[in-house]
Write an enzyme that holds these catalytic residues in place. Structure first.
Site, PDB file in Angstrom:
ATOM      1  CB  SER A   1      -0.874   0.025   1.251  1.00  0.00           C
ATOM      2  OG  SER A   1      -1.682  -1.116   1.312  1.00  0.00           O
TER       3      SER A   1
ATOM      4  CG  HIS B   1      -2.076  -0.578  -4.180  1.00  0.00           C
ATOM      5  ND1 HIS B   1      -2.395   0.707  -3.830  1.00  0.00           N
ATOM      6  CD2 HIS B   1      -2.432  -1.343  -3.104  1.00  0.00           C
ATOM      7  CE1 HIS B   1      -2.910   0.730  -2.610  1.00  0.00           C
ATOM      8  NE2 HIS B   1      -2.940  -0.495  -2.157  1.00  0.00           N
TER       9      HIS B   1
ATOM     10  CD  GLU C   1      -2.859   3.858  -6.177  1.00  0.00           C
ATOM     11  OE1 GLU C   1      -3.168   5.041  -6.045  1.00  0.00           O
ATOM     12  OE2 GLU C   1      -2.288   3.213  -5.268  1.00  0.00           O
TER      13      GLU C   1
ATOM     14  CG  ASN D   1      -3.465   3.781   0.486  1.00  0.00           C
ATOM     15  OD1 ASN D   1      -4.690   3.895   0.548  1.00  0.00           O
ATOM     16  ND2 ASN D   1      -2.867   2.609   0.359  1.00  0.00           N
TER      17      ASN D   1
HETATM   18  N1  LIG Z   1      -6.122  -4.416   3.840  1.00  0.00           N
HETATM   19  C1  LIG Z   1      -6.249  -3.581   2.820  1.00  0.00           C
HETATM   20  O1  LIG Z   1      -7.242  -2.826   2.733  1.00  0.00           O
HETATM   21  C2  LIG Z   1      -5.203  -3.547   1.726  1.00  0.00           C
HETATM   22  C3  LIG Z   1      -5.529  -2.971   0.493  1.00  0.00           C
HETATM   23  C4  LIG Z   1      -4.570  -2.971  -0.540  1.00  0.00           C
HETATM   24  C5  LIG Z   1      -3.317  -3.512  -0.326  1.00  0.00           C
HETATM   25  N2  LIG Z   1      -3.031  -4.057   0.898  1.00  0.00           N
HETATM   26  C6  LIG Z   1      -1.692  -4.627   1.077  1.00  0.00           C
HETATM   27  O2  LIG Z   1      -1.771  -6.032   0.911  1.00  0.00           O
HETATM   28  C7  LIG Z   1      -0.795  -6.673   1.743  1.00  0.00           C
HETATM   29  C8  LIG Z   1      -1.478  -7.669   2.671  1.00  0.00           C
HETATM   30  O3  LIG Z   1      -2.477  -6.986   3.414  1.00  0.00           O
HETATM   31  P1  LIG Z   1      -3.739  -7.766   4.032  1.00  0.00           P
HETATM   32  O4  LIG Z   1      -4.736  -6.722   4.376  1.00  0.00           O
HETATM   33  O5  LIG Z   1      -4.107  -8.905   3.129  1.00  0.00           O
HETATM   34  O6  LIG Z   1      -3.079  -8.303   5.391  1.00  0.00           O
HETATM   35  P2  LIG Z   1      -3.531  -9.534   6.316  1.00  0.00           P
HETATM   36  O7  LIG Z   1      -3.085  -9.200   7.684  1.00  0.00           O
HETATM   37  O8  LIG Z   1      -4.972  -9.872   6.089  1.00  0.00           O
HETATM   38  O9  LIG Z   1      -2.672 -10.753   5.710  1.00  0.00           O
HETATM   39  C9  LIG Z   1      -1.260 -10.753   5.756  1.00  0.00           C
HETATM   40  C10 LIG Z   1      -0.761 -12.136   5.370  1.00  0.00           C
HETATM   41  O10 LIG Z   1       0.678 -12.116   5.428  1.00  0.00           O
HETATM   42  C11 LIG Z   1       1.106 -13.318   6.086  1.00  0.00           C
HETATM   43  N3  LIG Z   1       2.407 -13.045   6.682  1.00  0.00           N
HETATM   44  C12 LIG Z   1       2.669 -12.389   7.837  1.00  0.00           C
HETATM   45  N4  LIG Z   1       4.007 -12.313   8.036  1.00  0.00           N
HETATM   46  C13 LIG Z   1       4.586 -12.939   6.976  1.00  0.00           C
HETATM   47  C14 LIG Z   1       5.929 -13.204   6.612  1.00  0.00           C
HETATM   48  N5  LIG Z   1       6.954 -12.786   7.370  1.00  0.00           N
HETATM   49  N6  LIG Z   1       6.164 -13.884   5.445  1.00  0.00           N
HETATM   50  C15 LIG Z   1       5.127 -14.308   4.674  1.00  0.00           C
HETATM   51  N7  LIG Z   1       3.836 -14.090   4.978  1.00  0.00           N
HETATM   52  C16 LIG Z   1       3.572 -13.402   6.108  1.00  0.00           C
HETATM   53  C17 LIG Z   1       0.013 -13.618   7.100  1.00  0.00           C
HETATM   54  O11 LIG Z   1       0.035 -14.966   7.474  1.00  0.00           O
HETATM   55  C18 LIG Z   1      -1.240 -13.258   6.288  1.00  0.00           C
HETATM   56  O12 LIG Z   1      -1.630 -14.342   5.483  1.00  0.00           O
HETATM   57  C19 LIG Z   1      -0.064  -5.546   2.486  1.00  0.00           C
HETATM   58  O13 LIG Z   1       1.095  -5.214   1.775  1.00  0.00           O
HETATM   59  C20 LIG Z   1      -1.083  -4.419   2.452  1.00  0.00           C
HETATM   60  O14 LIG Z   1      -0.494  -3.141   2.545  1.00  0.00           O
HETATM   61  C21 LIG Z   1      -3.944  -4.114   1.921  1.00  0.00           C
END
Ligand SMILES: NC(=O)c1ccc[n+]([C@@H]2O[C@H](COP(=O)([O-])OP(=O)(O)OC[C@H]3O[C@@H](n4cnc5c(N)ncnc54)[C@H](O)[C@@H]3O)[C@@H](O)[C@H]2O)c1
Length: 285
Positions: A119, A140, A152, A190
């Site tokens: 993000s 993204h 994005e 963001n």
């Molecule tokens: N939540 C949102 O609204 C959103 C939107 C767009 C992008 N993102 C991005 O997507 C990515 C994931 O976000 P999310 O909301 O799915 O998070 P989440 O907390 O739901 O999931 C994170 C995942 O990463 C895994 N994980 C944790 N530590 C790890 C490691 N060291 N190595 C490998 N896997 C690991 C966890 O087990 C989990 O499956 C982030 O980079 C976030 O910025 C999130």
């Protein structure tokens, strides 16, 4: 476009959503989670989501079956070796992502594009942890990925035009509208959204208005579909804090300094919907 087989890493909110977008739109998808049980749970979640689409007559049963037949799950990173594109959606933590990109560079075939769903984090730092920085970019998606129309495409200094073209073609083939943005913290959405969300927490913390009145005000006054506190709960408070910290790290603008209440709630593991409690309570009554 040369992308046919897509590896998705991370079984959280975004990994599942992006996997669904890619599979529904005809890509072969390999879903990788560190634990086999979570990978299997992702597949069960996908089956449930597609089942709902069939019930609501947004998809035929034949299309659901065809979509599921394109998806495999694994806990072995090695199974991504023949993917044309790997898109990671693991925790918003630069060290974890850099480590993963080094691994992916070793495992994935020559010419494969390695992308991040970060993000805010600097994509260039992930790119420079590989021997193929010209093939690394950000793709993204937004949350929930199957619903939100925007993607994005983030261009680090090192990405080739061909990589950006392929990334855009992938997003468009997933039915999304793509915009291109330089690799600067927060990208477009963001960088604009999170100072607003952070300031909503500030209003709550300083007692200017109640939780419900803050959210009601922004829905009724700006015609936003969700209030800022409910949106923070949807994004996840840990991910939100990581985003705000990354913005502060890049710009050192006091307006980007995380409000203490947000940091305290993350410490208390009140992360929003994913833990059942954030600004609102999601435990089943
Ligand atoms: N939540 C949102 O609204 C959103 C939107 C767009 C992008 N993102 C991005 O997507 C990515 C994931 O976000 P999310 O909301 O799915 O998070 P989440 O907390 O739901 O999931 C994170 C995942 O990463 C895994 N994980 C944790 N530590 C790890 C490691 N060291 N190595 C490998 N896997 C690991 C966890 O087990 C989990 O499956 C982030 O980079 C976030 O910025 C999130």
């Amino acid at each position: 476009m040369s992308i046919k087989r897509v590896g998705i890493i991370g079984s959280g909110i975004m990994g599942s959503g992006v996997a669904e977008c890619a599979a529904v739109n005809g890509f072969e998808v390999v879903l990788r989670s560190r634990q086999r049980a979570t990978a299997d749970a992702m597949l069960a979640g996908l089956e449930k989501s597609l089942g709902r689409a069939v019930e609501k007559e947004r998809m035929t049963a034949a299309d659901r079956d065809a979509t599921l037949s394109r998806v495999t799950v694994t806990s072995d990173l090695g199974d991504l070796a023949d993917a044309d594109l790997v898109l990671e959606s693991i925790v918003e933590d630069l060290a974890a992502k850099k480590h993963l990109f080094t691994e992916l560079d070793r495992i994935c075939k020559d010419g494969a594009i390695l992308a991040t769903n970060t993000s805010t984090l600097p994509v260039i730092e992930m790119a420079m942890n590989t021997g193929r920085p010209e093939l690394v970019c950000g793709i993204h998606f937004f949350n929930p990925a199957p619903v939100m129309s925007l993607v994005e495409i983030v261009r680090p200094l090192t990405a080739s035009d061909e990589t950006i073209r392929e990334a855009r073609a992938f997003a468009e083939a997933c039915g999304k509208q793509a915009v291109e943005v330089k690799d600067q913290a927060g990208f477009i959405v963001n960088a604009l959204l999170f100072p607003y969300l952070n300031n909503a927490v500030r209003l709550l913390e300083s007692g200017v208005a109640s939780r419900d009145d803050i959210d009601t005000a922004m829905k009724g006054g700006c015609n936003f579909p969700m209030g800022p506190l409910a949106l923070l709960d949807l994004v996840g408070l840990d991910t939100s804090l990581a985003i705000i910290d990354a913005l502060y790290e890049e710009f050192r603008d006091p307006n980007y300094a995380a409000v203490p209440l947000l940091r305290r709630m993350v410490a208390a593991e009140q992360l929003g919907r994913k833990t059942g409690k954030g600004f609102f309570d999601y435990h089943k009554k």
